[in-house]
Scaffold this motif. Structure first.
Motif, PDB file in Angstrom:
ATOM      1  N   VAL A 113      58.630  18.006  24.402  1.00  0.00           N
ATOM      2  CA  VAL A 113      57.895  17.505  23.232  1.00  0.00           C
ATOM      3  C   VAL A 113      57.778  15.987  23.293  1.00  0.00           C
ATOM      4  CG1 VAL A 113      57.988  17.210  20.734  1.00  0.00           C
ATOM      5  CG2 VAL A 113      58.413  19.452  21.730  1.00  0.00           C
ATOM      6  N   PHE A 114      58.877  15.306  23.583  1.00  0.00           N
ATOM      7  CA  PHE A 114      58.841  13.855  23.667  1.00  0.00           C
ATOM      8  C   PHE A 114      58.029  13.377  24.869  1.00  0.00           C
ATOM      9  CE2 PHE A 114      62.522  13.988  20.781  1.00  0.00           C
ATOM     10  CZ  PHE A 114      62.105  13.045  19.862  1.00  0.00           C
ATOM     11  N   TRP A 115      58.096  14.103  25.975  1.00  0.00           N
ATOM     12  CA  TRP A 115      57.291  13.753  27.151  1.00  0.00           C
ATOM     13  C   TRP A 115      55.802  13.814  26.806  1.00  0.00           C
ATOM     14  CZ3 TRP A 115      58.601  16.193  32.549  1.00  0.00           C
ATOM     15  CH2 TRP A 115      57.853  15.572  33.550  1.00  0.00           C
ATOM     16  N   PHE A 116      55.375  14.879  26.149  1.00  0.00           N
ATOM     17  CA  PHE A 116      53.966  15.011  25.778  1.00  0.00           C
ATOM     18  C   PHE A 116      53.547  13.965  24.747  1.00  0.00           C
ATOM     19  CE2 PHE A 116      54.306  19.763  26.936  1.00  0.00           C
ATOM     20  CZ  PHE A 116      54.060  19.477  28.263  1.00  0.00           C
ATOM     21  N   LEU A 117      54.421  13.666  23.814  1.00  0.00           N
ATOM     22  CA  LEU A 117      54.120  12.639  22.819  1.00  0.00           C
ATOM     23  C   LEU A 117      54.027  11.265  23.474  1.00  0.00           C
ATOM     24  CD1 LEU A 117      53.655  12.155  19.808  1.00  0.00           C
ATOM     25  CD2 LEU A 117      56.123  11.900  19.550  1.00  0.00           C
ATOM     26  N   ASN A 118      54.912  10.988  24.394  1.00  0.00           N
ATOM     27  CA  ASN A 118      54.878   9.723  25.108  1.00  0.00           C
ATOM     28  C   ASN A 118      53.616   9.618  25.960  1.00  0.00           C
ATOM     29  OD1 ASN A 118      55.769   7.257  26.054  1.00  0.00           O
ATOM     30  ND2 ASN A 118      57.804   7.997  26.516  1.00  0.00           N
ATOM     31  N   GLY A 119      53.194  10.717  26.552  1.00  0.00           N
ATOM     32  CA  GLY A 119      51.951  10.730  27.312  1.00  0.00           C
ATOM     33  C   GLY A 119      50.748  10.416  26.434  1.00  0.00           C
ATOM     34  N   PHE A 120      50.779  10.913  25.205  1.00  0.00           N
ATOM     35  CA  PHE A 120      49.690  10.633  24.270  1.00  0.00           C
ATOM     36  C   PHE A 120      49.596   9.139  23.973  1.00  0.00           C
ATOM     37  CE2 PHE A 120      48.523  10.007  19.771  1.00  0.00           C
ATOM     38  CZ  PHE A 120      47.195  10.388  19.846  1.00  0.00           C
ATOM     39  N   PHE A 121      50.741   8.503  23.716  1.00  0.00           N
ATOM     40  CA  PHE A 121      50.725   7.073  23.421  1.00  0.00           C
ATOM     41  C   PHE A 121      50.336   6.253  24.644  1.00  0.00           C
ATOM     42  CE2 PHE A 121      53.378   8.172  19.686  1.00  0.00           C
ATOM     43  CZ  PHE A 121      52.553   7.603  18.735  1.00  0.00           C
ATOM     44  N   LEU A 122      50.746   6.694  25.833  1.00  0.00           N
ATOM     45  CA  LEU A 122      50.348   5.985  27.052  1.00  0.00           C
ATOM     46  C   LEU A 122      48.847   6.112  27.270  1.00  0.00           C
ATOM     47  CD1 LEU A 122      51.100   4.325  29.512  1.00  0.00           C
ATOM     48  CD2 LEU A 122      51.601   6.470  30.700  1.00  0.00           C
ATOM     49  N   GLN A 123      48.292   7.281  26.983  1.00  0.00           N
ATOM     50  CA  GLN A 123      46.841   7.469  27.109  1.00  0.00           C
ATOM     51  C   GLN A 123      46.102   6.530  26.161  1.00  0.00           C
ATOM     52  OE1 GLN A 123      45.277  11.036  25.417  1.00  0.00           O
ATOM     53  NE2 GLN A 123      43.396  10.954  26.599  1.00  0.00           N
ATOM     54  N   PHE A 141      46.308  13.967  31.226  1.00  0.00           N
ATOM     55  CA  PHE A 141      47.082  14.433  32.375  1.00  0.00           C
ATOM     56  C   PHE A 141      47.539  13.263  33.241  1.00  0.00           C
ATOM     57  CE2 PHE A 141      47.462  15.963  36.749  1.00  0.00           C
ATOM     58  CZ  PHE A 141      48.454  16.915  36.569  1.00  0.00           C
ATOM     59  N   SER A 142      46.677  12.289  33.432  1.00  0.00           N
ATOM     60  CA  SER A 142      47.044  11.112  34.214  1.00  0.00           C
ATOM     61  C   SER A 142      48.177  10.341  33.541  1.00  0.00           C
ATOM     62  CB  SER A 142      45.824  10.202  34.380  1.00  0.00           C
ATOM     63  OG  SER A 142      46.181   9.010  35.016  1.00  0.00           O
ATOM     64  N   ALA A 143      48.153  10.273  32.225  1.00  0.00           N
ATOM     65  CA  ALA A 143      49.224   9.594  31.501  1.00  0.00           C
ATOM     66  C   ALA A 143      50.532  10.374  31.618  1.00  0.00           C
ATOM     67  CB  ALA A 143      48.837   9.413  30.036  1.00  0.00           C
ATOM     68  N   LEU A 144      50.460  11.701  31.505  1.00  0.00           N
ATOM     69  CA  LEU A 144      51.668  12.525  31.606  1.00  0.00           C
ATOM     70  C   LEU A 144      52.325  12.412  32.981  1.00  0.00           C
ATOM     71  CD1 LEU A 144      50.868  15.939  29.893  1.00  0.00           C
ATOM     72  CD2 LEU A 144      52.564  14.253  29.197  1.00  0.00           C
ATOM     73  N   THR A 145      51.524  12.251  34.005  1.00  0.00           N
ATOM     74  CA  THR A 145      52.051  12.214  35.364  1.00  0.00           C
ATOM     75  C   THR A 145      52.144  10.790  35.913  1.00  0.00           C
ATOM     76  OG1 THR A 145      49.821  12.606  36.245  1.00  0.00           O
ATOM     77  CG2 THR A 145      51.245  14.538  35.913  1.00  0.00           C
ATOM     78  N   SER A 146      52.132   9.812  35.038  1.00  0.00           N
ATOM     79  CA  SER A 146      52.258   8.429  35.487  1.00  0.00           C
ATOM     80  C   SER A 146      53.669   8.173  36.001  1.00  0.00           C
ATOM     81  CB  SER A 146      51.925   7.470  34.354  1.00  0.00           C
ATOM     82  OG  SER A 146      52.950   7.528  33.382  1.00  0.00           O
ATOM     83  N   LYS A 147      53.809   7.170  36.842  1.00  0.00           N
ATOM     84  CA  LYS A 147      55.119   6.841  37.404  1.00  0.00           C
ATOM     85  C   LYS A 147      56.122   6.499  36.307  1.00  0.00           C
ATOM     86  CE  LYS A 147      53.402   5.003  41.749  1.00  0.00           C
ATOM     87  NZ  LYS A 147      53.251   3.792  42.546  1.00  0.00           N
ATOM     88  N   SER A 148      55.676   5.758  35.306  1.00  0.00           N
ATOM     89  CA  SER A 148      56.611   5.325  34.265  1.00  0.00           C
ATOM     90  C   SER A 148      57.187   6.502  33.481  1.00  0.00           C
ATOM     91  CB  SER A 148      55.936   4.339  33.314  1.00  0.00           C
ATOM     92  OG  SER A 148      54.859   4.950  32.643  1.00  0.00           O
ATOM     93  N   LEU A 149      56.401   7.536  33.273  1.00  0.00           N
ATOM     94  CA  LEU A 149      56.914   8.703  32.548  1.00  0.00           C
ATOM     95  C   LEU A 149      57.657   9.655  33.470  1.00  0.00           C
ATOM     96  CD1 LEU A 149      54.113   9.592  29.977  1.00  0.00           C
ATOM     97  CD2 LEU A 149      56.080   8.093  29.741  1.00  0.00           C
ATOM     98  N   LEU A 150      57.157   9.853  34.677  1.00  0.00           N
ATOM     99  CA  LEU A 150      57.842  10.755  35.608  1.00  0.00           C
ATOM    100  C   LEU A 150      59.222  10.235  35.986  1.00  0.00           C
ATOM    101  CD1 LEU A 150      55.052  11.976  38.053  1.00  0.00           C
ATOM    102  CD2 LEU A 150      56.237  13.287  36.296  1.00  0.00           C
ATOM    103  N   LEU A 151      59.342   8.929  36.194  1.00  0.00           N
ATOM    104  CA  LEU A 151      60.638   8.358  36.571  1.00  0.00           C
ATOM    105  C   LEU A 151      61.641   8.378  35.422  1.00  0.00           C
ATOM    106  CD1 LEU A 151      59.565   5.349  38.801  1.00  0.00           C
ATOM    107  CD2 LEU A 151      60.611   7.498  39.523  1.00  0.00           C
ATOM    108  N   PHE A 152      61.157   8.543  34.210  1.00  0.00           N
ATOM    109  CA  PHE A 152      62.063   8.646  33.068  1.00  0.00           C
ATOM    110  C   PHE A 152      62.389  10.095  32.736  1.00  0.00           C
ATOM    111  CE2 PHE A 152      62.978   8.983  28.547  1.00  0.00           C
ATOM    112  CZ  PHE A 152      64.020   8.079  28.433  1.00  0.00           C
ATOM    113  N   TYR A 153      61.361  10.941  32.616  1.00  0.00           N
ATOM    114  CA  TYR A 153      61.570  12.303  32.130  1.00  0.00           C
ATOM    115  C   TYR A 153      62.010  13.287  33.217  1.00  0.00           C
ATOM    116  CZ  TYR A 153      59.789  10.914  27.639  1.00  0.00           C
ATOM    117  OH  TYR A 153      59.642  10.294  26.430  1.00  0.00           O
TER     118      TYR A 153
END
Length: 132
Positions: free
Chosen positions: A58-68, A105-117
């Motif tokens: 849930v937090f990963w998807f929410l964080n992806g939304f804000f990054l987008q 999808f690009s935001a969800l799979t960004s390095k900054s999110l992948l390296l954290f989640y």
């Protein structure tokens, strides 16, 4: 030049809010997952570990939304900085910035999110495996 600088300032403040939201989401994710681990250890309930797995996504998807959103506002910033003073309309419309880079999808799979989640996900999976 004053209108252009003011418009860029508005956009910059919005970008700053998006990155601050992302930072808070990461902090809350770690806090809640750690708290659920502590509850699972104390009460010996593996359900809390499964809940932490859900919370993580849930937090990963929410964080992806804000990054987008942050990426779209950065694109708007680039467009506005190249405009002339006469063309400044103070629009904050980001609906036209739908490139592949600005996709969800690009935001969800960004390095900054992948390296954290991803490491958090691995830790949760290991703990679930060890508790079975």
């Amino acid at each position: 030049m004053e209108k252009k600088l003011k418009h860029l300032e508005f956009i910059h403040n919005t970008i700053n809010r998006m990155s601050t939201n992302s930072f808070y989401i990461k902090g809350w994710c770690v806090t809640i997952v750690a708290a659920l681990f502590a509850l699972a250890e104390k009460d010996i309930l593996t359900n809390f570990i499964f809940i932490s797995y859900f919370v993580l996504f849930v937090f990963w998807f929410l964080n992806g939304f804000f990054l987008q959103l942050e990426r779209k506002f950065r694109s708007l910033y680039d467009v506005v900085r190249l405009k002339s003073e006469m063309d400044i309309d103070f629009s904050m419309d980001i609906s036209s910035f739908n490139s592949d880079f600005n996709s969800y999808f690009s935001a969800l799979t960004s390095k900054s999110l992948l390296l954290f989640y991803f490491p958090l996900l691995v830790v949760v999976l290991i703990i679930i495996y060890l508790l079975k």
